[in-house]
Design a protein around this motif. Structure first.
Motif, PDB file in Angstrom:
ATOM      1  N   GLN A  76       0.677  -1.207  -0.105  1.00  0.00           N
ATOM      2  CA  GLN A  76      -0.092   0.169   0.138  1.00  0.00           C
ATOM      3  C   GLN A  76       0.919   1.161  -0.045  1.00  0.00           C
ATOM      4  N   MET A  77       0.520   2.069  -0.800  1.00  0.00           N
ATOM      5  CA  MET A  77       1.216   3.705  -0.941  1.00  0.00           C
ATOM      6  C   MET A  77      -0.098   4.481  -0.922  1.00  0.00           C
ATOM      7  N   ASP A  78       0.553   5.678  -0.331  1.00  0.00           N
ATOM      8  CA  ASP A  78      -0.312   6.820  -0.121  1.00  0.00           C
ATOM      9  C   ASP A  78       0.488   7.859   0.094  1.00  0.00           C
ATOM     10  N   CYS A  79       0.068   9.251  -0.598  1.00  0.00           N
ATOM     11  CA  CYS A  79       0.814  10.344  -0.744  1.00  0.00           C
ATOM     12  C   CYS A  79      -0.183  11.532  -0.614  1.00  0.00           C
ATOM     13  N   VAL A  80       0.125  12.472   0.402  1.00  0.00           N
ATOM     14  CA  VAL A  80      -0.940  13.762   0.429  1.00  0.00           C
ATOM     15  C   VAL A  80      -0.120  14.647   0.571  1.00  0.00           C
ATOM     16  N   GLY A  81      -0.334  15.905  -0.251  1.00  0.00           N
ATOM     17  CA  GLY A  81       0.269  17.270  -0.047  1.00  0.00           C
ATOM     18  C   GLY A  81      -0.498  18.224   0.292  1.00  0.00           C
ATOM     19  N   ASN A  82       0.131  19.287   0.903  1.00  0.00           N
ATOM     20  CA  ASN A  82      -0.408  20.716   1.217  1.00  0.00           C
ATOM     21  C   ASN A  82      -0.465  21.224  -0.032  1.00  0.00           C
ATOM     22  N   PRO A  83      -1.740  21.762  -0.644  1.00  0.00           N
ATOM     23  CA  PRO A  83      -1.854  22.433  -1.944  1.00  0.00           C
ATOM     24  C   PRO A  83      -1.313  23.693  -2.162  1.00  0.00           C
ATOM     25  N   SER A  84      -0.922  24.304  -1.066  1.00  0.00           N
ATOM     26  CA  SER A  84      -0.270  25.466  -1.071  1.00  0.00           C
ATOM     27  C   SER A  84       1.166  25.282  -1.452  1.00  0.00           C
ATOM     28  N   TYR A  85       2.065  24.131  -1.230  1.00  0.00           N
ATOM     29  CA  TYR A  85       3.325  23.747  -1.588  1.00  0.00           C
ATOM     30  C   TYR A  85       3.162  22.724  -2.686  1.00  0.00           C
ATOM     31  N   PHE A  86       2.379  21.648  -2.645  1.00  0.00           N
ATOM     32  CA  PHE A  86       2.481  20.277  -3.504  1.00  0.00           C
ATOM     33  C   PHE A  86       1.060  20.250  -3.742  1.00  0.00           C
ATOM     34  N   ALA A  87       0.892  20.149  -4.982  1.00  0.00           N
ATOM     35  CA  ALA A  87      -0.465  19.933  -5.774  1.00  0.00           C
ATOM     36  C   ALA A  87      -0.390  18.871  -6.616  1.00  0.00           C
ATOM     37  N   ASN A  88      -1.525  18.317  -6.971  1.00  0.00           N
ATOM     38  CA  ASN A  88      -1.638  17.269  -7.969  1.00  0.00           C
ATOM     39  C   ASN A  88      -0.566  15.994  -7.462  1.00  0.00           C
ATOM     40  N   THR A  89      -0.654  15.578  -6.335  1.00  0.00           N
ATOM     41  CA  THR A  89       0.189  14.588  -5.860  1.00  0.00           C
ATOM     42  C   THR A  89      -0.284  13.224  -6.219  1.00  0.00           C
ATOM     43  N   TYR A  90       0.301  12.402  -6.857  1.00  0.00           N
ATOM     44  CA  TYR A  90       0.122  10.927  -7.195  1.00  0.00           C
ATOM     45  C   TYR A  90       1.286  10.028  -6.818  1.00  0.00           C
ATOM     46  N   CYS A  91       0.674   8.930  -6.600  1.00  0.00           N
ATOM     47  CA  CYS A  91       1.746   7.745  -6.360  1.00  0.00           C
ATOM     48  C   CYS A  91       1.131   6.588  -6.284  1.00  0.00           C
ATOM     49  N   ARG A  92       1.589   5.594  -6.940  1.00  0.00           N
ATOM     50  CA  ARG A  92       0.802   4.020  -7.038  1.00  0.00           C
ATOM     51  C   ARG A  92       2.241   3.151  -7.158  1.00  0.00           C
ATOM     52  N   ILE A  93       1.702   1.984  -6.567  1.00  0.00           N
ATOM     53  CA  ILE A  93       2.354   0.723  -6.922  1.00  0.00           C
ATOM     54  C   ILE A  93       2.135   0.069  -8.215  1.00  0.00           C
ATOM     55  N   LEU A  94       3.278  -0.413  -8.962  1.00  0.00           N
ATOM     56  CA  LEU A  94       3.079  -0.753 -10.132  1.00  0.00           C
ATOM     57  C   LEU A  94       3.083  -2.482 -10.117  1.00  0.00           C
ATOM     58  N   PRO A  95       1.853  -2.989 -10.736  1.00  0.00           N
ATOM     59  CA  PRO A  95       1.804  -4.258 -10.813  1.00  0.00           C
ATOM     60  C   PRO A  95       2.348  -4.908 -12.083  1.00  0.00           C
ATOM     61  N   PRO A  96       2.742  -6.129 -12.110  1.00  0.00           N
ATOM     62  CA  PRO A  96       2.092  -7.274 -11.396  1.00  0.00           C
ATOM     63  C   PRO A  96       2.956  -7.649 -10.475  1.00  0.00           C
TER      64      PRO A  96
END
Length: 195
Positions: free
Chosen positions: A38-58
């Protein structure tokens, strides 16, 4: 037994003038790999926006991430915590490191865990040169795979919490990762036993 074998290979490689990286190839079953759950990422939109992260299958052994830095960052710190559960499922923190990102990048004096993190993220990123101040814009890193893990680890689940912040001003970005560390020699032994 393994330590004797390793030291013998190192001694022979030094006599034959073989590079240490080539010596490592002579020991194909030693080492580790990480399987992420499991991977999660959360950004403060004043500094970091459009935060995206994911683990790649398979196989769940690599990941990708991207973020848009909203303003130039000249002061930037990080906190890295790694924890593992013990036999009684009690979480034990094994690393807790706080570091000045700009100082680490400028001086190149890093601890092994920070080096591992920087190299993993930088390997397939669109950042040409890592230095402060960090400019505004989109940053992305694709197909990140954790390699070169230290040899004193053992198989276990793990939890990673990585925070980036502007000291005494604001929290910027949080990344959490849950996974499992596997020892290649043990995985191969299990395969032989059941196949």
């Amino acid at each position: 037994m393994w330590s004797t074998l390793i030291w013998s290979l190192i001694a022979w490689s030094s006599l034959l003038h073989i590079h240490p990286a080539e010596t490592a190839k002579l020991i194909p079953n030693l080492g580790y790999f990480i399987e992420m759950k499991q991977m999660d990422c959360v950004g403060n939109p004043s500094y970091f926006a459009n935060t995206y992260c994911r683990i790649l299958p398979p196989h769940n052994r690599s990941m990708e991430a991207s973020v848009t830095i909203m303003q130039k960052l000249s002061t930037f710190s990080g906190s890295l915590r790694v924890a593992i559960p013990n036999a009684k499922k009690v979480i034990t923190q094994i690393f807790d490191i706080t570091f000045d990102v700009c100082k680490v990048l400028r001086e190149r004096k890093r601890k092994m865990l920070i080096d591992l993190m920087v190299n993993t993220v930088a390997r397939n990123s669109n950042a040409k040169d890592w230095k402060c101040p960090f400019p505004k814009g989109k940053f992305e890193s694709k197909n990140m795979t954790v390699t070169d893990l230290p040899p004193m680890l053992t198989e276990s689940p793990f939890y990673v919490n990585l925070d980036f912040f502007i000291p005494k001003v604001a929290h910027g970005l949080n990344i959490t990762l849950k996974g499992h560390l596997f020892e290649i020699a043990k995985v191969n032994a299990r395969k032989k036993k059941y196949l």
